[in-house]
Scaffold this active site. Structure first.
Site: not given
Length: 471
Positions: A408, A402, A345, A399
């Site tokens: 995030e 999240k 990541e 997203e």
């Protein structure tokens, strides 16, 4: 007829041990002579070197050139020679030296799905193919996703979630049941290239998971072995930077003492199975935690004076390479200097809270654009120049569900409708104008029969690969 030659260099494909090499070569020589071929073997000796997986290649079998003579026409001879070249290649592969590589090329993306507004998995496949992204990771083994990826050729690493580790660690039968439900039914149509057992376990807060990680990994691997899938599916476990005591300068990096007693046995097992070390490396998080002392240009691959590691005398002009080399330094001190590091990541947030320094659309675009250019060079790092840098970018989409700070929810390269979040060279979601295919190739020739022969030969090769992989 005139001589037709076929050469093969096996050193970049797989490892071989002297005993297997001799027996394989003797068998091939006998086989070719029985086919009324004259075989001239030339061995070119080079300095020993090592594959990216860390296995040595003996100098006695670096390159072999064979000359085949027959009384057929020149065109048929060319085809026949090429077929014998393939015979040599697959004969060595079948001698149990085939190695699984879960990563194709240098660039991949994480396909997170903690959101309620994402495109369908089939649309995601279209998007990835349009962007020519060949590697992806998901954090579970969602069946709809795995079905959608069938026939795409895109390598996908599935995640065995942290919540399953304690159960999987109990016995191999639990791991077998999980694999039979979530992996085996989708092979070989869906290219499931690996299983990530847990995510960021060591260094995390749940110490009970630290103790069950290795047993879970072993049970998953043993179940794959019983199913004959260890040559197809890699087993790994990604880690966060929290496993290190420090990472600056890179040469000073070492595993935390409390983590090390669990990490070393895990690394020993992965060393035996040929799995790389996966690390989640975020220059964004490092910069956000200390913006006063870290140069933003150093974190973004922009022009800067960089840093000098006094111990190694190596200069770093970007934090990404420094973080990767820090992992290599920690591995070396732990006794695993030949293990490959892959970044599982990395990315940069395009939005953040007021206290999240550096989170902006422009910085996200700059980091991901420059990282993509860096990976496209297919070069190593200052400390490990022979290990090509590879990374999965986080993430494919923003997203919106999240938890945590605003950042995030804002790491996506693409928006939920499939359009780009910012321009780093990708196109947005669109239907392909032509028929997509798992294999792209060009046949150049003036005769139709030659194209048909090549197509037949290619089909034969694919069949052999599938048969060998399943054996």
């Amino acid at each position: 007829s005139r001589d037709c030659k076929a050469s093969i260099n096996l050193s970049a494909l797989f490892r071989a041990v002297p005993g297997e090499t001799r027996s394989t070569m003797q068998g091939l020589m006998a086989c070719l002579k029985n086919k009324n071929c004259i075989v001239i073997q030339r061995v070119y000796l080079f300095d020993p070197f090592e594959l990216q997986k860390g296995w040595a290649i003996p100098t006695s079998f670096q390159q072999m050139e064979c000359t085949f003579l027959d009384h057929l026409s020149t065109r048929i001879m060319g085809f026949y020679s090429f077929f014998l070249w393939l015979l040599l290649l697959f004969s060595v592969i079948s001698s149990n030296v085939f190695t699984v590589y879960a990563f194709k090329g240098t660039y991949g993306v994480n396909y997170g799905r903690i959101a309620d507004n994402l495109p369908s998995p089939s649309s995601v496949v279209t998007l990835l193919k349009a962007a020519k992204i060949k590697n992806t990771r998901i954090y579970d083994a969602d069946h709809e996703v795995l079905k959608a990826f069938k026939g795409s050729g895109i390598g996908i690493i599935v995640g065995l979630g942290n919540q399953y580790l304690k159960e999987i660690a109990v016995g191999e039968d639990r791991a077998m049941n999980w694999i039979k439900e979530n992996v085996q039914p989708f092979l070989p149509g869906t290219n499931i290239a690996g299983i990530a057992v847990g995510n960021e376990i060591l260094g995390g807060d749940d110490h009970e998971l630290w103790e069950v990680l290795l047993p879970a990994v072993k049970n998953v691997y043993d179940a794959l072995r019983r199913l004959g899938l260890t040559k197809v599916v890699e087993v790994s476990s990604p880690h966060s930077e929290a496993v290190f005591t420090n990472s600056f300068p890179p040469s000073a990096c070492v595993f935390r003492e409390d983590v090390s007693i669990y990490m070393k046995p895990l690394l020993q097992f992965f060393s035996q199975t040929g799995s790389p070390f996966y690390i989640n490396a975020y220059p964004f998080l490092a910069y956000k935690s200390d913006p006063e002392h870290i140069d933003i240009n150093y974190a973004l691959f922009k022009s800067n004076k960089g840093i000098l590691d006094a111990k190694t005398n190596l200069h770093y002009d970007n934090m990404f390479e420094a973080q990767v080399d820090a992992a290599y330094a920690a591995l070396e001190k732990a006794g695993f200097p030949k293990m490959e590091v892959i970044v599982s990541e990395t990315g940069w947030a395009s939005r953040g809270d007021d206290n999240e320094a550096g989170a902006s659309l422009e910085n996200a675009r700059t980091y991901n654009r420059n990282l993509r250019k860096r990976l496209a060079k297919k070069k190593g790092t200052p400390y490990r120049p022979k290990f090509v840098a590879k990374a999965y970018i986080f993430a494919l989409f923003n997203e919106n569900l999240k938890p945590g700070p605003t950042s995030e929810r804002n790491f996506g390269l693409f928006k939920p409708d499939g359009s780009i979040s910012y321009d780093i060279g990708f196109t947005g979601l669109k239907e392909s104008s032509g028929v997509s295919s798992f294999i792209h190739f060009k046949v150049i020739g003036a005769y139709g029969w030659l194209g048909s022969s090549c197509a037949l030969l290619l089909t034969t090769c694919i069949t052999l690969v599938l048969l060998i992989s399943a054996s």
